[in-house]
Design an enzyme around this catalytic site. Structure first.
Site: not given
Length: 223
Positions: A13-15, A21, A56, A151, A175-176
């Protein structure tokens, strides 16, 4: 659980995993929420982690009891407005935003010939990777525009393994967010959660922060 020797690839994952970010996303979403008259809370902020842009926006509208207040066209307008705010905030991002230990971890993975891919719901991930100076490591990226489900559906992490030419059981997902961990587990990959183990209690392995994310620590956790 898989053996360490089985692992051939890592799907990131990125964020909140590669860089923080989320702070920029939160600021941009908060600006929009306040514009729409929705009270911004820590819980709402946390619920948006790892979730697609339109999902979101729908969560924000639901929190404010405004699910039916806007047409799909109006929602698209607001989602675009949020993205414009986010991109303006991103202009100040550089390699200093990379989370602790991530540079070393990625370098170590490449030295040991592991394959890497990115499974981010963000359509801006190519830009973020460029800003961070990490684009060269993630030539394999799942294009969120091609996905049917966000997700916690497993589709994005399943695709992350697929574009590496690997079986899910040969991959580790990192993942976070709870939704992300559910996605990894649903894809039958080994899940690593970065953050509070009480929140990410479905992860196969948990590290409280990225500085503890090393091949040796993963190996030890699998013993």
């Amino acid at each position: 659980m898989v053996n360490f020797e089985q692992i051939k690839g890592f799907v990131f994952d990125l964020d909140g995993v590669i860089a923080d970010t989320s702070i920029y996303h939160s600021k941009a979403w908060r600006q929009l929420a306040e514009e729409l008259g929705v009270t911004w809370t820590t819980e709402l902020s946390n619920n948006l982690k790892g979730v697609s842009r339109m999902d979101s926006l729908n969560l924000i509208l639901k929190a404010g009891g405004k699910e039916s207040a806007y047409t799909e066209e109006e929602k698209e307008h607001y989602a675009t407005e949020k993205n414009t705010n986010y991109l303006n905030l991103l202009k100040d991002m550089d390699a200093s935003a990379i989370l602790p230990g991530i540079n070393d971890f990625i370098e170590d993975l490449k030295r040991h010939d592991y394959k890497l891919s990115l499974a981010s719901a963000s359509k801006n991930s190519p830009l973020v990777l460029e800003q961070l100076g990490l684009a060269k490591y993630f030539e394999k990226r799942v294009d969120p525009a091609t996905l049917k489900h966000g997700k916690p559906d497993p589709e994005i992490f399943a695709r992350g393994a697929e574009i590496l030419g690997l079986k899910p059981e040969e991959c580790v997902g990192i993942e976070d967010a709870t939704a992300g961990i559910k996605s990894i587990n649903g894809a039958s990959e080994l899940s690593i959660g970065i953050g509070d183990p009480k929140i990410l209690n479905e992860a196969d392995i948990n590290f409280t922060d990225t500085s503890k994310l090393t091949l040796e620590n993963i190996k030890q956790a699998l013993k």
